[in-house]
Design a protein around this motif. Structure first.
Motif, mmCIF file in Angstrom:
data_model
loop_
_atom_site.group_PDB
_atom_site.id
_atom_site.type_symbol
_atom_site.label_atom_id
_atom_site.label_comp_id
_atom_site.label_asym_id
_atom_site.label_seq_id
_atom_site.Cartn_x
_atom_site.Cartn_y
_atom_site.Cartn_z
ATOM 1 N N LYS A 18 0.832 -1.204 0.000
ATOM 2 C CA LYS A 18 0.000 0.000 0.000
ATOM 3 C C LYS A 18 0.866 1.253 0.000
ATOM 4 C CE LYS A 18 -1.985 2.366 3.283
ATOM 5 N NZ LYS A 18 -1.933 3.729 2.699
ATOM 6 N N SER A 24 -6.949 2.361 2.177
ATOM 7 C CA SER A 24 -6.955 0.927 1.873
ATOM 8 C C SER A 24 -8.054 0.585 0.879
ATOM 9 C CB SER A 24 -7.131 0.116 3.163
ATOM 10 O OG SER A 24 -6.050 0.324 4.038
ATOM 11 N N ASN A 25 -9.194 1.251 1.006
ATOM 12 C CA ASN A 25 -10.302 0.979 0.094
ATOM 13 C C ASN A 25 -9.970 1.438 -1.324
ATOM 14 O OD1 ASN A 25 -13.166 0.091 -0.325
ATOM 15 N ND2 ASN A 25 -13.385 2.228 -0.923
ATOM 16 N N LEU A 28 -7.822 -1.197 -2.780
ATOM 17 C CA LEU A 28 -8.668 -2.352 -3.095
ATOM 18 C C LEU A 28 -9.381 -2.161 -4.426
ATOM 19 C CD1 LEU A 28 -10.376 -4.928 -2.495
ATOM 20 C CD2 LEU A 28 -11.879 -3.456 -1.137
ATOM 21 N N LYS A 32 -8.937 -4.416 -7.760
ATOM 22 C CA LYS A 32 -10.107 -5.114 -8.301
ATOM 23 C C LYS A 32 -10.303 -4.782 -9.778
ATOM 24 C CE LYS A 32 -15.009 -5.983 -7.374
ATOM 25 N NZ LYS A 32 -16.179 -5.603 -6.545
ATOM 26 N N ALA A 40 -13.818 -8.939 -4.365
ATOM 27 C CA ALA A 40 -12.542 -8.710 -3.681
ATOM 28 C C ALA A 40 -12.785 -7.930 -2.402
ATOM 29 C CB ALA A 40 -11.566 -7.953 -4.578
ATOM 30 N N HIS A 42 -10.359 -6.313 1.253
ATOM 31 C CA HIS A 42 -9.100 -6.293 2.012
ATOM 32 C C HIS A 42 -9.340 -6.842 3.410
ATOM 33 C CE1 HIS A 42 -10.221 -2.825 4.458
ATOM 34 N NE2 HIS A 42 -10.507 -2.121 3.373
ATOM 35 N N ILE A 56 -5.211 -8.585 -0.041
ATOM 36 C CA ILE A 56 -6.500 -8.446 -0.702
ATOM 37 C C ILE A 56 -6.952 -9.824 -1.164
ATOM 38 C CG2 ILE A 56 -7.687 -7.514 -2.731
ATOM 39 C CD1 ILE A 56 -5.995 -5.006 -2.422
ATOM 40 N N CYS A 57 -8.151 -10.200 -0.762
ATOM 41 C CA CYS A 57 -8.683 -11.531 -1.062
ATOM 42 C C CYS A 57 -9.651 -11.456 -2.237
ATOM 43 C CB CYS A 57 -9.415 -12.096 0.160
ATOM 44 S SG CYS A 57 -8.356 -12.339 1.595
ATOM 45 N N THR A 62 -12.223 -14.528 0.139
ATOM 46 C CA THR A 62 -12.802 -13.550 1.064
ATOM 47 C C THR A 62 -13.365 -14.242 2.301
ATOM 48 O OG1 THR A 62 -14.912 -13.609 -0.146
ATOM 49 C CG2 THR A 62 -13.341 -11.897 -0.760
ATOM 50 N N SER A 65 -11.075 -13.824 5.323
ATOM 51 C CA SER A 65 -10.700 -12.470 5.720
ATOM 52 C C SER A 65 -10.602 -12.324 7.232
ATOM 53 C CB SER A 65 -11.706 -11.455 5.165
ATOM 54 O OG SER A 65 -11.669 -11.427 3.765
#
Length: 312
Positions: A18, A24-25, A28, A32, A40, A42, A56-57, A62, A65
């Motif tokens: 990052k 963070s969003n 993400l 994605k 997806a 985080h 990030i899943c 996910t 998570s």
């Protein structure tokens, strides 16, 4: 009729570095879009000023998570001595200034050692914790101070990596449990020294088994083809490779798929990777005293099992 989800059905985990200044969003959403992924998420926000490990899943990953949210973390942090801010970090307004004492490395390490172990930590006002449904940082921006009860956290390791006596900064390595606020730790260290302090830089270097060695930057991803990007995706099993494997007996696999229950589980404890008789990873399970208390299936194994049942 269910609406078809847009994008590619990617499953797995990518560890993004990052960048500083990005939420963070925001990272993400960029990732994605780069992968054109259907789904997806985080696994826990980093502050905009922080950098480093942001798992990030994608897709089925996910489902794990929460495991990554609960995992231990490690950081490299820079603490500015002699100045306190309203946010506890470098993005806030300076509240107090005081000349820090000169310290040597051994004195600093002895002081840091006082924070190792289980300690009580009061979360900062500038945090995403909620009070009556509202994030504390929104209340803090309005000048509202809420009493925050201290929480029990665990500092496993706290090492002094460097000390700049001219600029009054110390660099530390922190390994800690979930729920630890490094900004709050910086403030507490400053209080212990007696001069005040704030967090001036932060890099997360580990989340569970995921480390900065697996990281890839957004710049690098942007320079790669769609096929090349896939090399940075790890399987859903990867964060659990330090957990034991339990192979479900062939005569129990059907009931497990139907009910999620296992027999002969008295020897299982904690998080376990479940395999079928073909060495296929099918689920993560959590056991307490032999009792299955939580499980997360991964659909590939279920789908293959259902197909076999149809064929036979």
């Amino acid at each position: 009729m269910a609406r078809k989800r847009k994008g590619i059905a990617i499953n797995g985990i990518i560890v993004v570095d990052k960048p500083k200044g990005a939420s963070s969003n925001h990272v993400l959403q960029q990732v994605k879009r780069l992968f054109n992924a259907q789904k997806a998420g985080h696994t826990g926000s980093l502050d905009p000023m922080a950098t480093g490990v942001l798992p990030i899943c994608f897709g089925q990953a996910t489902r794990i998570s929460q495991y990554l949210l609960d995992a231990d973390k490690a950081y490299i942090a820079t603490i500015q001595l002699g100045k306190t801010t309203d946010t506890g970090d470098a993005e806030g307004q300076i509240l107090t200034q005081e000349s820090p004492p000169l310290l040597d490395m051994q004195e600093l390490q002895n002081l840091l050692d006082l924070f190792i172990g289980e300690i009580q930590q009061t979360p900062p006002m500038y945090s995403a914790l909620k009070h009556q449904g509202q994030p504390l940082y929104k209340l803090a921006r309005k000048g509202i101070e809420i009493t925050r009860p201290p929480r029990l956290i665990h500092i496993y390791q706290l090492d002094c990596m460097g000390y700049d006596s001219e600029n009054h900064t110390i660099n530390v390595y922190v390994k800690c449990s979930k729920g630890t606020y490094i900004r709050a730790l910086a403030i507490d260290i400053g209080e212990k020294i007696g001069c005040g302090a704030h967090l001036s830089a932060l890099k997360r270097v580990q989340c569970g088994l995921l480390t900065d060695k697996e990281m890839v930057s957004l710049e690098k991803l942007n320079a790669l083809s769609s096929q090349q990007m896939l090399q940075y995706i790890y399987s859903s099993e990867y964060p659990f490779t330090d957990c034991p494997i339990f192979t479900i007996p062939k005569d129990e696999i059907d009931i497990f798929y139907r009910t999620g229950k296992l027999m002969n589980t008295q020897k299982l404890h904690g998080i376990v990777r479940l395999y079928d008789e073909n060495a296929q990873f099918i689920a993560i399970a959590n056991f307490d005293q032999g009792q299955l208390i939580k499980k997360q299936f991964f659909l590939q194994g279920i789908m293959e099992h259902d197909q076999k049942n149809v064929q036979h």
